[in-house]
Design a protein around this motif. Sequence first.
Motif, PDB file in Angstrom:
ATOM      1  N   LEU A 131       0.833  -1.206   0.000  1.00 27.96           N
ATOM      2  CA  LEU A 131       0.000   0.000   0.000  1.00 27.96           C
ATOM      3  C   LEU A 131       0.864   1.252   0.000  1.00 27.96           C
ATOM      4  N   LEU A 132       1.967   1.224   0.750  1.00 33.39           N
ATOM      5  CA  LEU A 132       2.844   2.388   0.837  1.00 33.39           C
ATOM      6  C   LEU A 132       3.655   2.610  -0.434  1.00 33.39           C
ATOM      7  N   LEU A 133       3.731   1.604  -1.280  1.00 34.93           N
ATOM      8  CA  LEU A 133       4.523   1.723  -2.503  1.00 34.93           C
ATOM      9  C   LEU A 133       3.661   1.709  -3.755  1.00 34.93           C
ATOM     10  N   ARG A 134       2.356   1.856  -3.594  1.00 31.98           N
ATOM     11  CA  ARG A 134       1.464   1.840  -4.758  1.00 31.98           C
ATOM     12  C   ARG A 134       0.493   3.000  -4.653  1.00 31.98           C
ATOM     13  N   LYS A 135       0.697   3.938  -5.519  1.00 32.84           N
ATOM     14  CA  LYS A 135      -0.127   5.147  -5.484  1.00 32.84           C
ATOM     15  C   LYS A 135      -1.567   4.851  -5.865  1.00 32.84           C
ATOM     16  N   ASP A 136      -1.780   3.875  -6.773  1.00 33.51           N
ATOM     17  CA  ASP A 136      -3.140   3.595  -7.237  1.00 33.51           C
ATOM     18  C   ASP A 136      -3.988   2.925  -6.174  1.00 33.51           C
ATOM     19  N   MET A 137      -3.339   2.418  -5.101  1.00 37.49           N
ATOM     20  CA  MET A 137      -4.077   1.743  -4.043  1.00 37.49           C
ATOM     21  C   MET A 137      -4.491   2.684  -2.911  1.00 37.49           C
TER      22      MET A 137
END
Length: 1828
Positions: free
Chosen positions: A1677-1683
Amino acid sequence: MNQELDFMFVKYARVWIPDVEEVWKSAELTKDYRQGDGVLQLQLEDGKELEYKLDPKTNNLPHLRNPDILVGENDLTALSYLHEPAVLHNLKVRFIDSKLIYTYCGIVLVAINPYETLPIYGTDIINAYSGQNMGDMDPHIFAVAEEAYKQMARDERNQSIIVSGESGAGKTVSAKYAMRYFATVSGSASEANVEEKVLASNPIMESIGNAKTTRNDNSSRFGKYIEIGFDKKYRIIGANMRTYLLEKSRVVFQADEERNYHIFYQLCASAHLPEFKALKLGKADDFHYTKQGRNPVIDGVDDAKEMSTTRNAFTLLGVNESYQLGLFQILASILHLGNVEVKDRDSDSSIIPPNNGHLSVFCELMGVTYQDMSHWLCHKKLKTATETYIKPIPKLQAINARDALAKHIYAKLFNWIVDHVNKALHSTVKQHSFIGVLDIYGFETFEINSFEQFCINYANEKLQQQFNMHVFKLEQEEYMKEQIPWTLIDFYDNQPCINLIEAKMGILDLLDEECKMPKGSDDSWAQKLYNTHLKTCALFEKPRMSNKAFIIQHFADKVEYQCDGFLEKNKDTVNEEQIHVLKASKKFDLLVELFQDEEKATSPTGAALATGGRTRLSVKPGKNKAGQASKEHKKTVGLQFRNSLQLLMETLNATTPHYVRCIKPNDYKYAFTFDPKRAVQQLRACGVLETIRISAAGFPSRWTYQEFFSRYRVLMKQKDVLTDKKMTCKNVLEKLVQDPDKYQFGKTKIFFRAGQVAYLEKLRADKLRAACIRIQKTIRCWLARKKYLRMKHAATTIQRYVRGYQARCLAKFLRRTRAAIIIQKYQRMYVQRTCYKRKQAAALVMQCILRAYMARQLYKALLREHKAIIIQKMVRGWLARQWYKRTLEAIVYLQCCIRRMRAKRELKKLKIEARSVEHFKKLNIGMENKIMQLQRRIDDQNKENRVISERLNSLEVSHAAESERLRVELTRLRGAEEDAKNNANKVTSLLEELERLRKDLQNTRKEKKAIEDWAQTYQDEMEKMISELKEQNHLLKNEKNDLNRLIKEQSQQWTEKMQRALKEETQQLENDLNEERSRYQNLLTEHLRLEEKYDDLKEEITLAVNVPKPGHRRKDSTHSSNESEYTYNSEFAESEEGTRGGEDVSKAILDMSLFLKLQKRVSELEQEKQSLQNELDRREEQFQRARARDDEEHKKARSAELEYESLKRQELESENKKLKHDLNEMRQSLRGSAEAGSAAPGSPAYTVLLDQLNASNEELEVRKEEVLILRSQLVSQKEAMQHKDEKATMTEPLPYIEDVQKLTDAKEISQAYMGLKETNRLLESQLQAQRRSHENEVEVLRGELQSVKEENNRQQQLLAQNLQLPPEARIEASLQHEITRLTNENLDLMEQLEKQDKTVRKLKKQLKVFAKKINDLEGGQMDVSPGQTADEPVHPVNIPRREKDFQGMLEYKKEDELKLVKNLILELKPRGVAVNLIPGLPAYILFMCLRHADYINDDQKVRSLLTSAINSIKKILKKRGDDFETVSFWLSNTCRFLHCLKQYSGDEQFMKHNTPKQNDHCLSNFDLAEYRQVLSDLAIQIYQQLIKCMENILQPMIVSGMLEHETIQGVSGVKPTGLRKRTSSIADEGTYTLDSIIRQLNSFHSIMCQHGTDPELIKQVVKQQFYVIGAVTLNNLLLRKDMCSWSKGMQIRYNVSQLEEWLRDKNLMTCGAKETLEPLIQAAQLLQVKKKTDEDAEAICSMCNSLSTAQIVKVLNLYTPVNAFEERVSVLFIRTIQTRLRDRKESPQLLMDTKLIYPVTFPFNPSSLALETIQIPGSLNVGFLTRV
């Protein structure tokens, strides 16, 4: 802008217009655009109105702005409108607002330099990106590196990462992080740690090749291409470096605010070191070559520290200390050479003054003569065909020659260092593939551009051409893959510019030709350029105002080059005689080595060509012949650079390139500051906009059919939805977009032209807006109707109530009318009656008044008559009295006259008689009577005085004196009286004396009155003082009470503080214990890994020996051995000899270095264990000190109470003595009374009472003596326990380790290794034993402390109760309490005595058995060692046959042990055992066999059985370690076996829950505590293997099931994606969902329950499972902007609730698993909460207490609206959050550690199953076991 999107230019549409300051400015249309309009009505963001005029020729409309939902995308190609302002705005938003420095642009990674250290490059980030697809994570340099590494392994093709950009854009750092990623992910295949050497080359190359410029503090002044080599398993084996175009001119010249190369300043900063004293260095300002920039210091950089880092890197790469000092000696000589002053001798010659200090130092350091060097610095040699001339040169040429020599020496040194770095990184292992990292300068343009900028821009032209071709090729491949008809895309081809530079008669060719001319000059070369290219090439121009410059139109911009210096820099000439002088050095071997290959070392790429080692590189070898070596040195710099660049391009074309474009956001190095002008220049120069243009020319937007259907389902009608989604998308798209050229249908994707996605988004937004309006309309209608109905109902209700009120009013009126009539009737009657009664009363009153008046008149007449009579009576009486008085007075007067006359006559007679003696006699007689009367009066007065004196005690002294005086006076008066009796003449004196006494009496009375007044005053004062004292006493009492209350409160607070401190200390001890347990378990894991590596290497060597042809077999690194030092072979007898022979052969050829490494690792493990032991001792000492400190504070706090108690105890002792005395007296009196009256009633009771008292007294004396003895014993035991650790440490045997390096035989090496492992195990067992003893002592001490506290409290309560009792009852209660306490202590001592007796009996029994065995062995003359047994059993002790029932033991023969282990462990199927048999059956069987071996006292059989079982479990786990069911089965059985060893060990602590029968089954002969520790370690290893197996199964499911899958359908929306496609969130057939995770968790739980795993162990496994799920989910979650969106937060919370529901179903809510999900829950809540106001910020700070500040800020920065109705998080709000959280003390780490394994514990879980009831099924094939 094309006219096809004219319909988008409507009111409120937003566009981009050019701007001078901001490049592009946003505006909004205030009026619809219609075809033919020449002006657009716009409104800027600041509210300013503007008329934008269109170009009348092109009539191009301005660029449209993308929807807000697309702003901030990870990939620029995902934007609907692909143009320059959109790219610039997207980069700015990501960089400024979201603090994201990486962005994809198709295949390019755009990296913006933040000029700030960011925590995004740690090992946790590397692990997060490892194994991930490039599009699944946010853009990062690690994602590019992972993509290159993955493609190298997947496609078997070499890779290249091309990093380019301006100086200061961050190229070097990006390349460094890419290499760090490869070094971390791949690891090293050899023992030399190549990855560390690869990373160590960075500080060396930075020190000698980087310098400070005006744009960058660490600018690389050379280009480099590093090839990182990998073997077949894709592990790093070596590296090779090529360098390009070192900026040598920087050695001798630096501009303002710039520096020379870092190494010179590092040397000057370290000049104080002893080894550098001989270099005679000083500060950087002392040397000409380092002070020209006038800024020798870089902020935040310590040159001395950097020098240490550089030297360490040299050491790591194998450059020894002598070579390092030689390098520094050459560098110092260059600095001294720059300070050599040249003076004019005349106009054509120059001279160096003799004894020049710096030249002397230079010659001394170089080992050359002063005369030769000073001579050739001012002279040069000219050669002709026949003669040689020596010509002096002027000062300017001499200085240039000096600088040329310095540059040449530095270049040679630079190449030498590069060669040695390559040698250090070179590997003898065959290279299978490589990844190249190119760190090369970007496009440069300055005010003055020279030869260096020309070469740099030439290289960028070549790279840009390669980049364009690669992008075009990818586009073409994508269209062909999807079978899309495509046309040739027109893109900028810079081949003409390259031809202008490198073609025949090009710029470089003409430059080389001019260099060969004898009188060639820069001016003549410029004229040739003008004549050749000015009219023939459009890319070549001549400046208007200069004849010594030219302009080239590069792909990025026009650049004007100054011709001055081109020829000199291209020739790179140096005086050969100076080189000969340096070569002649005899004292400096390194200097000779630098110049010995002068003809080969001129090219920077020579070293790279010499070192090969690549097998996969498909590049044609150079055609260097032997005859060309002599001519090689004649190549110009331009030719060399062109050749090296050509070789680089061939290498890049043979690899798969990956592009990283570094952008410099501003020229002032401000953190997170974005300059649009500078950014646009670099975007145009680095090719990013060209990529956008190529993409926009075709079909830039690409959607899969599933994504298109999910996104635009709202635009479809129900009848349009077909089962075939592909046909559905086609039909809908044909209806929505009329022009078929705007899209194309591929095999798996739909391709859209630029702007079509924005059009579809507009349709979707309009449809949603219309739907919202319709919903609002319906809801408003419903609300209005509800309101109308409520109003109607209210009106009806009001009417009903009004009509009711009116009816009630009418009824009330009628009732009132009737009542009024009745009232009137009664009123009129009342009036008439009242009138009558009033008249009647008036008549009566009148009659009454008249009659009364008449009566009063009569009464008055009678009264007057009566009073007249009285007056007459009184008057008549007065008249009579007056007459009587007058008569009486007359009579009295008459009598007086008569009596006067008679008195006169008598007086005369008396006078006559007075003269006679008789008269005096009579007179004396009267005087005596008077004296007597006076005496009586005096006595009365004295009595009164005495009464007064008694009443006034305070005046007693003064009254006593007065009384004495009066007494003396009285005595005198008595004497006078006696004298008066004798002498009558003294009467007169007596009378006078009497008068004086009267006066004294009056004075005495006055004094008495004064004294009484004073006494009253004193009494009042005393009363007042008493009242004041009472008030003070009351105040003191209140103060005392306050102080007591305060003391009590302080005592309570102190107690709470101590309890809190004790709790914290306990928590700290528990944390330390968990940490120690975790470190110990990690140590076991490391030990297991070494064993696995050793076994893998042994197997590989065995395979290499047995297999005739070598082959490659790739194995998983997790498939390794778990065997410990107890080596056991359970194979069949037929294969034993062959296996043993193979092992001998393999041992014979083992590499010595491997064993040395293993030996080193084992030594490190031993050191680590010793450090752990020391740490444990230190912790124990800290605990002891803390406890002593607590005890001391507790004693201080209790000192007052103890003193009080001691006083009370003394009082009680004295009362006790008194009581004894009373008892003795009572005893005697009782005996006397018993003897006196034996027949008296109650005498037997008296006798019984005496007997009881005697017994109690004796018992009391005995108990007191016992208490004293026990207290002394306890004190001695405590002292012994305190020194236990020291004694145990002193008595431990030290392990003996042989020197492995001295061993020559492989067998001896293996034996030494086995011995080391035994030593390792001994250390582990000792550590565990000491840890257990420490824990036991701590528990015992805590128990004693608690008991002492309870006893103390009880004593206080008893004392408080006793103080309230009367003395007799108090003494009796104290005696009773003391007797009770002593009785309890006596019982405790009796229990201890019984335990000791039991232990003594057990030891005696063992001693008898051992003695009997020794006698039997001596009698049979047998010499058997303790570790061996005879061939035949000679044990005299047989199994007792007292009962015929089964005793819970199994007997087997020694030769059946292999069969037992094989059938029970190796070939046992867990599934059948778990389903059909009781849990833990193999463990019970093994333990019953062990019981029998213990029963017959066969130590070898016990040892052999335990060793075989342990190693067999390890073997089966190695063979089937990836099977969760197998690992779980043997974890359960190992724990059960361990519990059985504890339960039947005979220890009291493990026998509490046993039945008497189970206690009879305890082991009797052997203490297996050490084997319990071995089994505990084995259980830890199995648990860790179980966790790893579980993680391997769960890992692929977590991200897909927890994040990507839509558990709640329709909540999330799919946004437009770019070239980097992400994993689809739509559940396909092979996609994992949340149900998949829950099913897997159910499977894990059911398997562990079937195997009978301990419930506490299941809880620990579940907790670990949930931690992995939460950590992996949060990290992604911390490394995925779309999430990071609101809808995804809802999905996550729903998924977490499902997991919590699973915990409730399994009754596992108390295992701590839910707490491990708390960070994920808070992150999901953070996505959903309101994020606007300060109150929201406060709520977020209080809510997210499990998230770090970095994680909170990261989530807020990544928060992305999925729909147009959501809002972004403002930068101000994020700064508010950071301000509120800045005081938090936490780790700066961003991601959670997914590799963390909680330390496991195995709580003792005794079994209630009786061993004698266990039935062994025949399916286990253990029929050879005999029941005993």
